[in-house]
Design a protein around this motif. Structure first.
Motif, PDB file in Angstrom:
ATOM      1  N   ARG A   1      -6.502  27.984  48.256  1.00  0.00           N
ATOM      2  CA  ARG A   1      -7.961  27.906  49.011  1.00  0.00           C
ATOM      3  C   ARG A   1      -8.374  28.752  49.897  1.00  0.00           C
ATOM      4  O   ARG A   1      -9.548  28.901  50.252  1.00  0.00           O
ATOM      5  N   THR A   2      -7.633  29.836  49.795  1.00  0.00           N
ATOM      6  CA  THR A   2      -8.001  31.053  50.601  1.00  0.00           C
ATOM      7  C   THR A   2      -8.943  31.979  49.903  1.00  0.00           C
ATOM      8  O   THR A   2      -8.511  32.182  48.852  1.00  0.00           O
ATOM      9  N   ARG A   3     -10.058  32.047  50.327  1.00  0.00           N
ATOM     10  CA  ARG A   3     -11.074  32.677  49.329  1.00  0.00           C
ATOM     11  C   ARG A   3     -11.995  33.993  50.065  1.00  0.00           C
ATOM     12  O   ARG A   3     -12.331  35.048  49.383  1.00  0.00           O
ATOM     13  N   ILE A   4     -11.641  34.215  51.441  1.00  0.00           N
ATOM     14  CA  ILE A   4     -11.944  35.482  52.373  1.00  0.00           C
ATOM     15  C   ILE A   4     -11.043  35.865  53.193  1.00  0.00           C
ATOM     16  O   ILE A   4     -10.417  34.801  53.775  1.00  0.00           O
ATOM     17  N   VAL A   5     -10.517  37.025  53.141  1.00  0.00           N
ATOM     18  CA  VAL A   5      -9.725  37.460  54.218  1.00  0.00           C
ATOM     19  C   VAL A   5     -10.532  38.350  55.232  1.00  0.00           C
ATOM     20  O   VAL A   5     -10.893  39.595  54.648  1.00  0.00           O
ATOM     21  N   THR A   6     -10.695  38.271  56.441  1.00  0.00           N
ATOM     22  CA  THR A   6     -11.428  38.757  57.392  1.00  0.00           C
ATOM     23  C   THR A   6     -10.378  39.660  58.211  1.00  0.00           C
ATOM     24  O   THR A   6      -9.418  39.346  58.481  1.00  0.00           O
ATOM     25  N   LEU A   7     -10.728  41.002  58.730  1.00  0.00           N
ATOM     26  CA  LEU A   7     -10.047  41.767  59.610  1.00  0.00           C
ATOM     27  C   LEU A   7     -10.825  42.122  60.790  1.00  0.00           C
ATOM     28  O   LEU A   7     -11.804  42.896  60.659  1.00  0.00           O
ATOM     29  N   THR A   8     -10.118  42.094  61.916  1.00  0.00           N
ATOM     30  CA  THR A   8     -10.309  42.813  62.979  1.00  0.00           C
ATOM     31  C   THR A   8      -9.032  43.343  63.624  1.00  0.00           C
ATOM     32  O   THR A   8      -8.381  42.448  64.606  1.00  0.00           O
ATOM     33  N   VAL A   9      -8.437  44.300  63.136  1.00  0.00           N
ATOM     34  CA  VAL A   9      -7.150  44.910  63.527  1.00  0.00           C
ATOM     35  C   VAL A   9      -7.232  46.135  64.310  1.00  0.00           C
ATOM     36  O   VAL A   9      -6.057  46.750  64.540  1.00  0.00           O
ATOM     37  N   THR A  10      -8.264  46.634  64.680  1.00  0.00           N
ATOM     38  CA  THR A  10      -8.575  47.767  65.329  1.00  0.00           C
ATOM     39  C   THR A  10      -8.287  49.040  64.509  1.00  0.00           C
ATOM     40  O   THR A  10      -7.307  48.981  63.466  1.00  0.00           O
ATOM     41  N   GLU A  11      -8.741  50.249  64.865  1.00  0.00           N
ATOM     42  CA  GLU A  11      -8.681  51.486  64.103  1.00  0.00           C
ATOM     43  C   GLU A  11      -7.248  52.060  63.731  1.00  0.00           C
ATOM     44  O   GLU A  11      -6.845  52.296  62.923  1.00  0.00           O
ATOM     45  N   LYS A  12      -6.391  51.711  64.734  1.00  0.00           N
ATOM     46  CA  LYS A  12      -4.949  52.104  65.061  1.00  0.00           C
ATOM     47  C   LYS A  12      -4.187  51.441  63.918  1.00  0.00           C
ATOM     48  O   LYS A  12      -3.405  52.168  63.140  1.00  0.00           O
ATOM     49  N   ALA A  13      -4.662  50.422  63.368  1.00  0.00           N
ATOM     50  CA  ALA A  13      -3.734  49.427  62.578  1.00  0.00           C
ATOM     51  C   ALA A  13      -4.097  49.978  60.993  1.00  0.00           C
ATOM     52  O   ALA A  13      -3.387  49.549  60.284  1.00  0.00           O
ATOM     53  N   TYR A  14      -4.890  50.660  60.752  1.00  0.00           N
ATOM     54  CA  TYR A  14      -5.367  51.132  59.619  1.00  0.00           C
ATOM     55  C   TYR A  14      -4.418  52.452  59.099  1.00  0.00           C
ATOM     56  O   TYR A  14      -4.534  52.802  57.911  1.00  0.00           O
ATOM     57  N   LEU A  15      -3.702  52.922  59.901  1.00  0.00           N
ATOM     58  CA  LEU A  15      -2.608  53.963  59.660  1.00  0.00           C
ATOM     59  C   LEU A  15      -3.182  54.991  58.792  1.00  0.00           C
ATOM     60  O   LEU A  15      -2.618  55.419  57.768  1.00  0.00           O
ATOM     61  N   ARG A  16      -4.037  55.571  59.287  1.00  0.00           N
ATOM     62  CA  ARG A  16      -4.702  56.732  58.670  1.00  0.00           C
ATOM     63  C   ARG A  16      -4.045  57.959  59.319  1.00  0.00           C
ATOM     64  O   ARG A  16      -4.145  58.231  60.391  1.00  0.00           O
ATOM     65  N   GLY A  17      -3.906  59.181  58.400  1.00  0.00           N
ATOM     66  CA  GLY A  17      -3.503  60.420  58.834  1.00  0.00           C
ATOM     67  C   GLY A  17      -4.898  61.151  59.231  1.00  0.00           C
ATOM     68  O   GLY A  17      -5.784  60.660  59.395  1.00  0.00           O
ATOM     69  N   ALA A  18      -4.588  62.322  59.661  1.00  0.00           N
ATOM     70  CA  ALA A  18      -5.633  63.234  60.368  1.00  0.00           C
ATOM     71  C   ALA A  18      -6.804  63.553  59.510  1.00  0.00           C
ATOM     72  O   ALA A  18      -7.825  63.726  59.730  1.00  0.00           O
ATOM     73  N   GLY A  19      -6.500  63.395  58.200  1.00  0.00           N
ATOM     74  CA  GLY A  19      -7.570  63.719  57.029  1.00  0.00           C
ATOM     75  C   GLY A  19      -8.302  62.362  56.546  1.00  0.00           C
ATOM     76  O   GLY A  19      -9.351  62.402  55.940  1.00  0.00           O
ATOM     77  N   GLY A  20      -7.825  61.158  57.117  1.00  0.00           N
ATOM     78  CA  GLY A  20      -8.530  59.995  57.001  1.00  0.00           C
ATOM     79  C   GLY A  20      -7.976  59.202  55.908  1.00  0.00           C
ATOM     80  O   GLY A  20      -8.270  57.820  55.727  1.00  0.00           O
ATOM     81  N   ASP A  21      -6.968  59.801  55.004  1.00  0.00           N
ATOM     82  CA  ASP A  21      -6.208  59.076  53.974  1.00  0.00           C
ATOM     83  C   ASP A  21      -5.022  58.122  54.552  1.00  0.00           C
ATOM     84  O   ASP A  21      -4.708  58.462  55.758  1.00  0.00           O
ATOM     85  N   LEU A  22      -4.586  57.505  54.017  1.00  0.00           N
ATOM     86  CA  LEU A  22      -3.462  56.462  54.337  1.00  0.00           C
ATOM     87  C   LEU A  22      -2.120  57.542  54.638  1.00  0.00           C
ATOM     88  O   LEU A  22      -1.728  58.373  53.888  1.00  0.00           O
ATOM     89  N   ASP A  23      -1.531  57.226  55.745  1.00  0.00           N
ATOM     90  CA  ASP A  23      -0.269  57.862  56.203  1.00  0.00           C
ATOM     91  C   ASP A  23       0.935  57.355  55.413  1.00  0.00           C
ATOM     92  O   ASP A  23       1.349  56.392  55.927  1.00  0.00           O
ATOM     93  N   ALA A  24       1.117  58.090  54.427  1.00  0.00           N
ATOM     94  CA  ALA A  24       2.234  57.250  53.358  1.00  0.00           C
ATOM     95  C   ALA A  24       3.476  57.378  54.159  1.00  0.00           C
ATOM     96  O   ALA A  24       4.553  56.826  54.011  1.00  0.00           O
ATOM     97  N   SER A  25       3.735  58.271  55.262  1.00  0.00           N
ATOM     98  CA  SER A  25       4.841  58.626  55.906  1.00  0.00           C
ATOM     99  C   SER A  25       5.121  57.446  56.753  1.00  0.00           C
ATOM    100  O   SER A  25       6.362  57.669  57.710  1.00  0.00           O
ATOM    101  N   HIS A  26       4.117  56.845  57.360  1.00  0.00           N
ATOM    102  CA  HIS A  26       4.198  55.973  58.511  1.00  0.00           C
ATOM    103  C   HIS A  26       5.281  54.993  58.219  1.00  0.00           C
ATOM    104  O   HIS A  26       5.670  54.623  57.222  1.00  0.00           O
ATOM    105  N   ALA A  27       6.143  54.679  59.331  1.00  0.00           N
ATOM    106  CA  ALA A  27       7.342  53.961  59.109  1.00  0.00           C
ATOM    107  C   ALA A  27       6.911  52.322  58.550  1.00  0.00           C
ATOM    108  O   ALA A  27       7.738  51.853  57.912  1.00  0.00           O
ATOM    109  N   ASP A  28       5.773  51.915  59.150  1.00  0.00           N
ATOM    110  CA  ASP A  28       5.497  50.608  58.451  1.00  0.00           C
ATOM    111  C   ASP A  28       4.949  50.793  57.181  1.00  0.00           C
ATOM    112  O   ASP A  28       5.365  49.750  56.459  1.00  0.00           O
TER     113      ASP A  28
END
Length: 488
Positions: A122-149
């Motif tokens: 029944r879930t057809r849309i997932v909306t997000l307001t998680v703030t910029e910090k929660a996107y776990l980006r590194g300095a270059g804007g890509d995903l920080d693969a080394s992040h603990a989470d």
């Protein structure tokens, strides 16, 4: 508090001081899962969803998920998810009880329940307001693969912690079950937010291996959006006032302004509510609207903040009531509007008229010091890109560059004319060292531009240096007057 009786389904009928849900909540179905149930979501997307539920689209109620803190759950679960939106203006306050949020989960307490909700057909849309910090980006804007989470989620896919662990885990589960994927609808203030979330989600899926990344790229819609509504923090006085008006206790109402805007790209993989019937702007490309917001709203906000601080105004409405700043903002818009995309359906004159009403709203108490935060990161998008476009067209950019000069002047004034910790910037330690050893405006601007990475802006640097000299020698009021004379 107005009463010891709590807001909830059982007390809705007794409320007289607010509008209440115009539908039977027991007949709704949760078609949306929202990650990051904060005040902004409750004052923005949830209100639009509440409108559609009231219009008879009962399949789009919201299951809210807090990714970190249980505070929202603990406040609203005893209220059956109900809460009040208080829309405040100089004319008074309008109260509306929102019923769109029909269940609440706390991800760290029960990640499996969140995954089950996300994989529910029944879930057809997932909306997000998680703030910029929660996107776990590194300095270059890509995903920080080394992040603990991220590392945790890769090792523990059934107990994820990050937004990408939940999204990828749910999409993989739906794929295994033969359930169509949901649409991922980012509502955070990130440029090209849909593209950004898709890129990061694909990078996470790539770390998991297999062909999940290909499936997400080919099958999962990630439309971009632009959101706008000012939502100040709720105070104890706000709780007391709202509860007294309702006649029942609301533990966590949200405060906001009458204005609200949502621009959404028309790209959904599993249907959507008819949001266009309640004021949402559905478009093929959200970027022109993002640009208009950055250059007209955010650019003017920065101008009001820095010039307001230099002229002794604590709030946006107080600063905007100053005729010098009001006139300056009109001239700033006059420089910015010609740089906007043409033939994109924008209506900048109507937009700035609405902005003027918002800035003048005395009920919000939007602090200039709050808006002044992080200028070195915000001004390139809000001001400098516009100024470069003006110079490329052979047009003046004097008012735009006065905003940059005002930012430097405000940073320099902290600990002197302004309190030492009145606002912060990522470059604070560097700026403090520059201000300690350099006094001449031209050299000062050159050093600050270099430290902030404002490279290749020689003509703009000269404009800012001239304005800074006027601010230092004669004050911000004279600097605004001089800019007006130059543009006359």
């Amino acid at each position: 508090m107005g009463s010891n009786v709590r807001l909830g389904n059982a007390t809705l009928g007794a409320i007289r001081g607010a509008a209440t849900p115009a539908y039977n909540r027991s007949e709704t179905i949760e078609g949306i899962v929202h990650l990051g149930v904060g005040a902004f979501h409750r004052a923005h997307q949830a209100v639009y969803v509440d409108d559609r539920l009231a219009a008879g689209e009962h399949g789009w109620a919201i299951a809210g998920v807090s990714l970190r803190s249980p505070d929202t759950h603990d406040a609203l679960a005893p209220q059956d998810g109900l809460y009040t939106v208080a829309s405040r203006s100089g004319a008074g306050e309008e109260l509306r009880v929102i019923g769109a949020l029909t269940s609440l989960l706390v991800a760290p307490e029960d990640p499996s329940a969140v995954l089950a909700c996300l994989t529910d057909p029944r879930t057809r849309i997932v909306t997000l307001t998680v703030t910029e910090k929660a996107y776990l980006r590194g300095a270059g804007g890509d995903l920080d693969a080394s992040h603990a989470d991220i590392q945790w989620d890769l090792q523990n896919p059934d107990r994820p912690r990050s937004v990408f662990g939940f999204l990828a885990g749910a999409l993989a589960g739906r794929r295994r079950a033969g359930t169509a994927p949901f649409t991922v609808l980012c509502c955070d203030n990130l440029p090209a937010n849909g593209e950004t979330v898709q890129k990061l989600l694909l990078q996470f899926a790539g770390l998991k291996g297999g062909d999940l990344a290909r499936f997400i790229r080919d099958e999962v819609a990630c439309p971009s959006t632009m959101v706008d509504r000012i939502v100040p923090a709720t105070t104890d006085a706000d709780r007391d006032r709202v509860s007294a008006a309702l006649g029942v206790e609301d533990a966590w109402p949200v405060m906001t302004e009458p204005f609200m805007q949502w621009v959404v790209e028309e790209n959904f993989s599993a249907g959507r509510p008819r949001w266009e019937e309640c004021g949402v702007t559905m478009v093929s490309d959200v970027r022109p609207f993002e640009e208009m917001k950055l250059r007209l709203l955010n650019g003017a906000h920065s101008a009001i903040a820095y010039l307001g601080l230099l002229t002794g105004h604590e709030t946006v409405s107080a600063a905007f009531a100053d005729p010098r700043i009001r006139n300056f903002v009109d001239r700033l818009w006059g420089e910015a509007i010609p740089t906007l995309p043409k033939d994109a359906g924008l209506e900048p004159r109507a937009y700035t008229a609405a902005l003027a009403e918002r800035f003048a709203n005395p009920a919000l108490k939007h602090r200039t010091g709050q808006i002044a935060m992080d200028g070195s990161q915000k001004l390139p998008q809000r001001i400098l890109s516009t100024a470069r476009a003006r110079l490329a067209d052979g047009a003046p950019a004097s008012h735009l560059m006065l905003v940059v000069a005002a930012w430097i002047a405000c940073c320099r004034e902290r600990g002197h004319g302004l309190p030492a910790g009145h606002f912060a910037d990522p470059l604070d330690s560097t700026l403090t060292a520059i201000f300690a050893r350099i006094k001449a405006p031209e050299a000062l601007v050159a050093e600050v531009f270099a430290a902030a990475g404002f490279a290749g802006d020689e003509p703009l640097r000269a404009l800012a240096a001239g304005h800074l000299k006027t601010i230092i020698d004669k004050g911000a009021g004279e600097a605004m007057a001089a800019a007006a004379r130059e543009g006359a």
